[in-house]
Design a protein around this motif. Structure first.
Motif, PDB file in Angstrom:
ATOM      1  N   MET A 104       8.574  -8.586   3.494  1.00 16.93           N
ATOM      2  CA  MET A 104       8.884  -7.158   3.505  1.00 16.93           C
ATOM      3  C   MET A 104       7.634  -6.293   3.523  1.00 16.93           C
ATOM      4  O   MET A 104       7.687  -5.128   3.894  1.00 16.93           O
ATOM      5  N   ALA A 105       6.520  -6.841   3.064  1.00 23.02           N
ATOM      6  CA  ALA A 105       5.311  -6.037   2.934  1.00 23.02           C
ATOM      7  C   ALA A 105       4.619  -5.845   4.285  1.00 23.02           C
ATOM      8  O   ALA A 105       4.696  -6.693   5.170  1.00 23.02           O
ATOM      9  N   ARG A 106       3.920  -4.732   4.439  1.00 26.83           N
ATOM     10  CA  ARG A 106       3.013  -4.538   5.560  1.00 26.83           C
ATOM     11  C   ARG A 106       1.710  -5.247   5.215  1.00 26.83           C
ATOM     12  O   ARG A 106       1.209  -5.113   4.090  1.00 26.83           O
ATOM     13  N   VAL A 107       1.150  -5.977   6.154  1.00 28.11           N
ATOM     14  CA  VAL A 107      -0.050  -6.778   5.899  1.00 28.11           C
ATOM     15  C   VAL A 107      -1.159  -6.338   6.844  1.00 28.11           C
ATOM     16  O   VAL A 107      -0.950  -6.232   8.058  1.00 28.11           O
ATOM     17  N   TRP A 108      -2.341  -6.072   6.280  1.00 24.93           N
ATOM     18  CA  TRP A 108      -3.527  -5.769   7.069  1.00 24.93           C
ATOM     19  C   TRP A 108      -4.685  -6.655   6.619  1.00 24.93           C
ATOM     20  O   TRP A 108      -4.718  -7.098   5.460  1.00 24.93           O
ATOM     21  N   THR A 109      -5.610  -6.913   7.523  1.00 27.80           N
ATOM     22  CA  THR A 109      -6.814  -7.663   7.181  1.00 27.80           C
ATOM     23  C   THR A 109      -8.024  -6.740   7.256  1.00 27.80           C
ATOM     24  O   THR A 109      -8.053  -5.786   8.039  1.00 27.80           O
ATOM     25  N   GLY A 110      -9.018  -7.036   6.431  1.00 30.86           N
ATOM     26  CA  GLY A 110     -10.219  -6.229   6.419  1.00 30.86           C
ATOM     27  C   GLY A 110     -11.326  -6.950   5.673  1.00 30.86           C
ATOM     28  O   GLY A 110     -11.177  -8.113   5.269  1.00 30.86           O
ATOM     29  N   SER A 124     -11.912 -11.001   5.050  1.00 34.58           N
ATOM     30  CA  SER A 124     -11.451 -11.778   6.209  1.00 34.58           C
ATOM     31  C   SER A 124     -12.607 -12.234   7.090  1.00 34.58           C
ATOM     32  O   SER A 124     -12.467 -13.185   7.865  1.00 34.58           O
ATOM     33  N   ASP A 125     -13.763 -11.574   6.951  1.00 34.91           N
ATOM     34  CA  ASP A 125     -14.933 -11.963   7.743  1.00 34.91           C
ATOM     35  C   ASP A 125     -15.567 -13.253   7.247  1.00 34.91           C
ATOM     36  O   ASP A 125     -16.437 -13.834   7.920  1.00 34.91           O
ATOM     37  N   LEU A 126     -15.133 -13.751   6.086  1.00 33.61           N
ATOM     38  CA  LEU A 126     -15.730 -14.952   5.493  1.00 33.61           C
ATOM     39  C   LEU A 126     -14.960 -16.226   5.825  1.00 33.61           C
ATOM     40  O   LEU A 126     -15.333 -17.303   5.374  1.00 33.61           O
ATOM     41  N   VAL A 127     -13.869 -16.102   6.591  1.00 34.72           N
ATOM     42  CA  VAL A 127     -13.083 -17.281   6.963  1.00 34.72           C
ATOM     43  C   VAL A 127     -12.911 -17.304   8.476  1.00 34.72           C
ATOM     44  O   VAL A 127     -13.063 -16.291   9.156  1.00 34.72           O
ATOM     45  N   GLN A 128     -12.581 -18.480   8.998  1.00 29.44           N
ATOM     46  CA  GLN A 128     -12.350 -18.629  10.425  1.00 29.44           C
ATOM     47  C   GLN A 128     -11.046 -17.930  10.830  1.00 29.44           C
ATOM     48  O   GLN A 128     -10.094 -17.858  10.043  1.00 29.44           O
ATOM     49  N   GLN A 129     -10.994 -17.464  12.072  1.00 34.00           N
ATOM     50  CA  GLN A 129      -9.822 -16.732  12.541  1.00 34.00           C
ATOM     51  C   GLN A 129      -8.568 -17.590  12.503  1.00 34.00           C
ATOM     52  O   GLN A 129      -7.486 -17.103  12.134  1.00 34.00           O
ATOM     53  N   ASP A 130      -8.672 -18.873  12.856  1.00 34.45           N
ATOM     54  CA  ASP A 130      -7.497 -19.756  12.820  1.00 34.45           C
ATOM     55  C   ASP A 130      -6.939 -19.848  11.403  1.00 34.45           C
ATOM     56  O   ASP A 130      -5.719 -19.819  11.202  1.00 34.45           O
ATOM     57  N   TYR A 131      -7.839 -19.982  10.437  1.00 36.70           N
ATOM     58  CA  TYR A 131      -7.399 -20.056   9.044  1.00 36.70           C
ATOM     59  C   TYR A 131      -6.777 -18.724   8.606  1.00 36.70           C
ATOM     60  O   TYR A 131      -5.750 -18.704   7.907  1.00 36.70           O
ATOM     61  N   CYS A 186      -1.448  -4.686  -2.897  1.00 38.96           N
ATOM     62  CA  CYS A 186      -2.017  -5.932  -3.411  1.00 38.96           C
ATOM     63  C   CYS A 186      -3.194  -6.357  -2.548  1.00 38.96           C
ATOM     64  O   CYS A 186      -3.056  -6.550  -1.343  1.00 38.96           O
ATOM     65  N   LEU A 187      -4.369  -6.524  -3.174  1.00 37.85           N
ATOM     66  CA  LEU A 187      -5.547  -7.070  -2.505  1.00 37.85           C
ATOM     67  C   LEU A 187      -5.556  -8.582  -2.696  1.00 37.85           C
ATOM     68  O   LEU A 187      -5.270  -9.068  -3.797  1.00 37.85           O
ATOM     69  N   VAL A 188      -5.862  -9.332  -1.643  1.00 33.99           N
ATOM     70  CA  VAL A 188      -6.016 -10.779  -1.779  1.00 33.99           C
ATOM     71  C   VAL A 188      -7.356 -11.203  -1.198  1.00 33.99           C
ATOM     72  O   VAL A 188      -7.837 -10.633  -0.222  1.00 33.99           O
ATOM     73  N   ASP A 189      -7.945 -12.201  -1.816  1.00 35.24           N
ATOM     74  CA  ASP A 189      -9.233 -12.751  -1.410  1.00 35.24           C
ATOM     75  C   ASP A 189      -8.977 -13.853  -0.389  1.00 35.24           C
ATOM     76  O   ASP A 189      -8.433 -14.907  -0.723  1.00 35.24           O
TER      77      ASP A 189
END
Length: 321
Positions: free
Chosen positions: A179-185, A158-165, A126-129
Motif C-alpha cells: 500500500m505504501a509509496r516507495v522511493w529510492t534515494g 541506494s547508491d551503496l548497493v547494486q541496482q539488481d539488488y 519510514c526510512l530504510v537502509d
C-alpha cells in the motif's frame, strides 16, 4: 488539509536508516513555517537532537523513555503543550528512535479524542537502509512493523548497493507493504513534494492502493500477509463496524494495518476506514458522481493472517437481496 488542526508527519525507520539526515532535509522544504519537532531517544541524553540544525524550528526532546515501550504520558503532555501554542505553530514532525515499534506513537492520533481534535496525522514515513534492512527484517519485529504501517517508504543509501539488488529489495519491501509509496534515494535526500501528496485517509489516495495490493503475493518469507477483500454488495454499516472492532481487539498482535473504502446500505457516501492495532477510524468519503455504489475494497496487512476467516466475518454483514 484542515486549517484548524496542526498537520503531523511521523518519521520512523530502524537504526542507521538516515532519519535525522532526512529530517533536516525535510524541514527545509517548509520555508517560513513554524515547525516543531518531537525527538525521542532512549537514555538520559538525546544524541540525535544535538545533530539537528535548530535555526528555523523548535525541538521538543523526549528522553524519559522510548515511545515504543508504552503509550507514555510524556507524549500526550508534549502534544497538549504544543496545542496551547497553536497560534505560533504551523506543523509538527515526530521522529521515533530507531528501535521503536511505531504503533504506540500512532495510537493517540486514532484513539485520543483531544489529540484527534487538535492534530491531523498526514502520514507515516519510514526510512530504510538499503545495505542492512534485510538483516534487520529477519532479526527484529520492529523493523517489519515500521515498514508495515508506513504510508511512504524511502529506501536510503541506494547508491551503496547494486541496482539488481536494489530492484529485489524494493520488491521485498512491497511484499511487506504494497500500500505504501516507495522511493529510492541517497544521503537522506528525496523529493519532498511527491511525499506530501500522499495522504492515505483521503478517498482518492486510498483508491490508488488497491491495484498494487491485488498484485502482491498473499504472504512473504517473513510471515507477513497482505490481501484485499472486494465486495459488490453494500454492507450493514453498524453491525460491520461492531464486529470489525472486535476482530481488531482480539487480533491486535497480528493485524498491523487496515485501510479500505466501503459502501453501506442507505448511506449517502462511501466510508473510508483505517486502523492501527485495535483502533478503528471511519470517516465519510466523497459522494459518487453517478450516485451508484461502487465496490467495497478492504486491505489487510499483518502477520500470519487468515484471509478466508476474515472474509467470512465481512460477508455476514452484507445486505441480503
Amino acid at each position: 488539509m484542515s486549517s484548524s488542526r496542526i498537520p503531523v508527519h511521523l518519521i520512523t525507520g530502524f537504526l542507521g536508516s538516515g532519519k535525522t539526515t532526512f529530517l533536516n532535509h525535510f524541514i527545509r522544504n517548509f520555508p517560513g513555517e513554524r515547525v516543531v519537532v518531537i525527538e525521542n531517544e532512549v537514555g538520559k541524553v538525546n544524541i540525535d537532537g544535538g545533530l539537528l540544525s535548530k535555526e528555523t524550528f523548535q525541538v521538543e526532546e523526549l528522553t524519559a523513555g522510548c515511545l515504543c515501550c508504552s503509550l507514555n504520558t510524556e507524549l500526550i503532555d508534549v502534544l497538549e503543550r504544543i496545542h496551547t501554542q497553536r497560534d505560533k505553530i504551523d506543523r509538527l514532525i515526530i521522529e521515533t528512535t530507531g528501535i521503536a515499534d511505531p504503533e504506540p506513537v500512532l495510537l493517540p492520533f486514532f484513539s485520543h479524542p483531544a489529540v484527534e481534535a487538535a492534530f491531523e496525522l498526514i502520514h507515516t514515513i519510514c526510512l530504510v537502509d538499503a545495505e542492512n534492512i534485510e538483516d534487520w527484517i529477519i532479526e527484529t519485529e520492529e523493523a517489519k512493523k515500521q515498514i508495515a504501517v508506513a504510508d511512504v517508504i524511502l529506501i536510503n543509501k541506494s547508491d551503496l548497493v547494486q541496482q539488481d539488488y536494489l530492484n529485489l529489495l524494493t520488491l521485498e519491501i512491497r511484499s511487506i507493504n504494497p500500500m505504501a509509496r516507495v522511493w529510492t534515494g541517497s544521503q537522506g535526500r528525496f523529493e519532498v513534494d511527491p511525499i506530501l501528496e500522499v495522504i492515505p485517509h483521503r478517498e482518492e489516495t486510498a483508491a490508488r492502493y488497491f491495484p498494487k495490493v491485488e498484485a502482491a503475493s498473499a504472504a512473504n518469507k517473513h510471515g507477513m500477509s497482505t490481501f484485499t477483500l472486494i465486495f459488490d454488495t453494500p454492507f450493514q454499516l453498524q453491525s460491520l463496524s461492531n464486529e470489525l472492532w472486535k476482530l481488531l481487539v482480539i487480533n491486535a498482535h497480528q493485524i498491523y494495518r487496515v485501510k479500505g473504502i466501503i459502501y453501506a446500505n442507505s448511506y449517502p457516501v462511501p466510508v473510508i476506514l483505517q486502523s492501527v492495532k485495535n483502533q478503528l477510524v471511519m470517516t465519510d468519503g466523497e459522494p459518487d458522481a453517478d450516485g451508484i455504489p461502487g465496490q467495497s475494497k478492504i486491505v489487510f496487512i499483518g502477520k500470519n493472517l487468515k484471509k478466508e476467516a476474515i472474509q467470512r466475518i465481512f460477508s455476514r454483514h452484507l445486505i441480503q437481496g
